[in-house]
Write a protein that holds these residues in place. Sequence first.
Motif, PDB file in Angstrom:
ATOM      1  N   GLN A 290      23.145  -8.935  60.139  1.00 33.83           N
ATOM      2  CA  GLN A 290      22.584  -7.819  60.467  1.00 33.83           C
ATOM      3  C   GLN A 290      22.775  -6.928  61.482  1.00 33.83           C
ATOM      4  O   GLN A 290      22.948  -5.782  61.887  1.00 33.83           O
ATOM      5  N   ILE A 291      22.343  -7.698  62.720  1.00 34.40           N
ATOM      6  CA  ILE A 291      22.407  -7.143  63.942  1.00 34.40           C
ATOM      7  C   ILE A 291      23.763  -7.047  64.649  1.00 34.40           C
ATOM      8  O   ILE A 291      24.260  -5.713  65.166  1.00 34.40           O
ATOM      9  N   ASP A 292      24.748  -7.885  64.031  1.00 28.59           N
ATOM     10  CA  ASP A 292      26.157  -7.611  64.545  1.00 28.59           C
ATOM     11  C   ASP A 292      26.693  -6.517  63.623  1.00 28.59           C
ATOM     12  O   ASP A 292      27.364  -5.704  64.344  1.00 28.59           O
ATOM     13  N   LEU A 293      26.267  -6.287  62.312  1.00 29.13           N
ATOM     14  CA  LEU A 293      26.668  -5.227  61.984  1.00 29.13           C
ATOM     15  C   LEU A 293      26.208  -3.738  62.229  1.00 29.13           C
ATOM     16  O   LEU A 293      27.099  -2.841  62.251  1.00 29.13           O
ATOM     17  N   SER A 294      25.098  -3.732  62.762  1.00 33.98           N
ATOM     18  CA  SER A 294      24.320  -2.608  63.550  1.00 33.98           C
ATOM     19  C   SER A 294      25.314  -2.267  64.779  1.00 33.98           C
ATOM     20  O   SER A 294      25.146  -1.176  65.202  1.00 33.98           O
ATOM     21  N   TYR A 295      25.869  -3.122  65.396  1.00 33.37           N
ATOM     22  CA  TYR A 295      26.639  -2.992  66.776  1.00 33.37           C
ATOM     23  C   TYR A 295      28.078  -2.415  66.445  1.00 33.37           C
ATOM     24  O   TYR A 295      28.734  -2.151  67.108  1.00 33.37           O
ATOM     25  N   ALA A 296      28.490  -2.343  65.038  1.00 31.37           N
ATOM     26  CA  ALA A 296      29.970  -2.086  64.554  1.00 31.37           C
ATOM     27  C   ALA A 296      30.182  -0.818  64.822  1.00 31.37           C
ATOM     28  O   ALA A 296      31.399  -0.456  65.188  1.00 31.37           O
ATOM     29  N   ALA A 297      29.201   0.130  64.738  1.00 27.51           N
ATOM     30  CA  ALA A 297      29.532   1.603  65.434  1.00 27.51           C
ATOM     31  C   ALA A 297      30.287   1.724  66.711  1.00 27.51           C
ATOM     32  O   ALA A 297      30.888   2.513  66.886  1.00 27.51           O
ATOM     33  N   TYR A 298      29.685   0.824  67.539  1.00 25.91           N
ATOM     34  CA  TYR A 298      30.431   0.895  68.973  1.00 25.91           C
ATOM     35  C   TYR A 298      31.806   0.436  69.023  1.00 25.91           C
ATOM     36  O   TYR A 298      32.498   0.693  69.768  1.00 25.91           O
ATOM     37  N   ASP A 299      32.130  -0.214  67.897  1.00 26.59           N
ATOM     38  CA  ASP A 299      33.670  -0.560  67.898  1.00 26.59           C
ATOM     39  C   ASP A 299      34.446   0.526  67.305  1.00 26.59           C
ATOM     40  O   ASP A 299      35.658   0.546  67.371  1.00 26.59           O
ATOM     41  N   GLU A 300      33.734   1.524  66.669  1.00 22.92           N
ATOM     42  CA  GLU A 300      34.324   2.681  65.954  1.00 22.92           C
ATOM     43  C   GLU A 300      34.929   3.655  66.790  1.00 22.92           C
ATOM     44  O   GLU A 300      35.712   4.638  67.053  1.00 22.92           O
ATOM     45  N   VAL A 301      34.042   3.783  67.982  1.00 29.12           N
ATOM     46  CA  VAL A 301      34.155   4.524  68.920  1.00 29.12           C
ATOM     47  C   VAL A 301      34.624   4.291  70.335  1.00 29.12           C
ATOM     48  O   VAL A 301      34.014   3.356  70.833  1.00 29.12           O
ATOM     49  N   PRO A 302      35.745   4.779  70.926  1.00 24.49           N
ATOM     50  CA  PRO A 302      36.167   4.007  72.283  1.00 24.49           C
ATOM     51  C   PRO A 302      35.260   4.133  73.580  1.00 24.49           C
ATOM     52  O   PRO A 302      34.438   5.189  73.573  1.00 24.49           O
ATOM     53  N   LEU A 303      35.070   3.254  74.300  1.00 27.15           N
ATOM     54  CA  LEU A 303      34.021   3.342  75.296  1.00 27.15           C
ATOM     55  C   LEU A 303      34.302   4.393  76.010  1.00 27.15           C
ATOM     56  O   LEU A 303      33.155   5.145  76.856  1.00 27.15           O
ATOM     57  N   SER A 304      35.515   5.056  76.181  1.00 26.24           N
ATOM     58  CA  SER A 304      35.870   6.080  77.199  1.00 26.24           C
ATOM     59  C   SER A 304      35.378   7.214  76.505  1.00 26.24           C
ATOM     60  O   SER A 304      35.736   8.483  77.003  1.00 26.24           O
ATOM     61  N   ALA A 305      34.994   7.476  75.313  1.00 24.52           N
ATOM     62  CA  ALA A 305      34.865   8.778  74.545  1.00 24.52           C
ATOM     63  C   ALA A 305      33.463   9.420  75.142  1.00 24.52           C
ATOM     64  O   ALA A 305      32.284   8.722  75.297  1.00 24.52           O
ATOM     65  N   PRO A 306      33.731  10.709  75.395  1.00 25.77           N
ATOM     66  CA  PRO A 306      32.481  11.470  76.115  1.00 25.77           C
ATOM     67  C   PRO A 306      31.259  11.807  75.204  1.00 25.77           C
ATOM     68  O   PRO A 306      31.803  11.870  74.080  1.00 25.77           O
ATOM     69  N   ASP A 307      30.137  11.722  75.706  1.00 21.33           N
ATOM     70  CA  ASP A 307      29.048  12.125  74.940  1.00 21.33           C
ATOM     71  C   ASP A 307      28.220  13.053  75.825  1.00 21.33           C
ATOM     72  O   ASP A 307      28.710  13.386  77.122  1.00 21.33           O
ATOM     73  N   ALA A 308      27.057  13.484  75.375  1.00 17.94           N
ATOM     74  CA  ALA A 308      26.228  14.247  76.246  1.00 17.94           C
ATOM     75  C   ALA A 308      25.866  13.927  77.519  1.00 17.94           C
ATOM     76  O   ALA A 308      25.513  14.668  78.509  1.00 17.94           O
ATOM     77  N   TRP A 309      25.993  12.402  77.884  1.00 20.31           N
ATOM     78  CA  TRP A 309      25.492  11.948  79.056  1.00 20.31           C
ATOM     79  C   TRP A 309      26.685  11.436  79.884  1.00 20.31           C
ATOM     80  O   TRP A 309      26.667  10.573  80.941  1.00 20.31           O
ATOM     81  N   GLY A 310      27.901  11.570  79.380  1.00 19.24           N
ATOM     82  CA  GLY A 310      29.225  11.004  79.886  1.00 19.24           C
ATOM     83  C   GLY A 310      30.024  10.059  79.166  1.00 19.24           C
ATOM     84  O   GLY A 310      30.183  10.428  77.802  1.00 19.24           O
ATOM     85  N   ASP A 311      30.132   9.033  79.596  1.00 19.27           N
ATOM     86  CA  ASP A 311      30.925   7.882  78.638  1.00 19.27           C
ATOM     87  C   ASP A 311      30.686   6.458  79.057  1.00 19.27           C
ATOM     88  O   ASP A 311      29.995   6.267  79.960  1.00 19.27           O
ATOM     89  N   LEU A 312      30.479   5.695  78.040  1.00 20.65           N
ATOM     90  CA  LEU A 312      30.113   4.299  78.311  1.00 20.65           C
ATOM     91  C   LEU A 312      31.006   3.563  79.210  1.00 20.65           C
ATOM     92  O   LEU A 312      30.407   2.622  80.098  1.00 20.65           O
ATOM     93  N   ALA A 313      32.293   3.799  79.129  1.00 18.63           N
ATOM     94  CA  ALA A 313      33.083   3.057  79.971  1.00 18.63           C
ATOM     95  C   ALA A 313      32.785   3.262  81.503  1.00 18.63           C
ATOM     96  O   ALA A 313      32.842   2.474  82.382  1.00 18.63           O
ATOM     97  N   SER A 314      32.626   4.642  81.960  1.00 12.13           N
ATOM     98  CA  SER A 314      32.121   4.814  83.243  1.00 12.13           C
ATOM     99  C   SER A 314      30.839   4.183  83.548  1.00 12.13           C
ATOM    100  O   SER A 314      30.636   3.595  84.870  1.00 12.13           O
TER     101      SER A 314
END
Length: 77
Positions: free
Chosen positions: A46-70
Amino acid sequence: MTRVRISTTVDETLLADVRALRSGARDSEIVDDAFSALLLQSRSAQIDLSYAAYDEVPLSAPDAWGDLASFREAAGR
């Protein structure tokens, strides 16, 4: 903890192998451990599945706080 009696049939060879592996353990202890391991495995999935959303969006995709890659790069420094 409240105990509940169960009655079931199991594979004879499997039971013999488990009893040999856990010599001295009561069957109820073996069943409790097997149930606990199954629940732990399910929770882990269940925990692994909850992190699957992070695999769907690239780390470099920007959001309100910047991007996870940076953020990840800055945190690594």
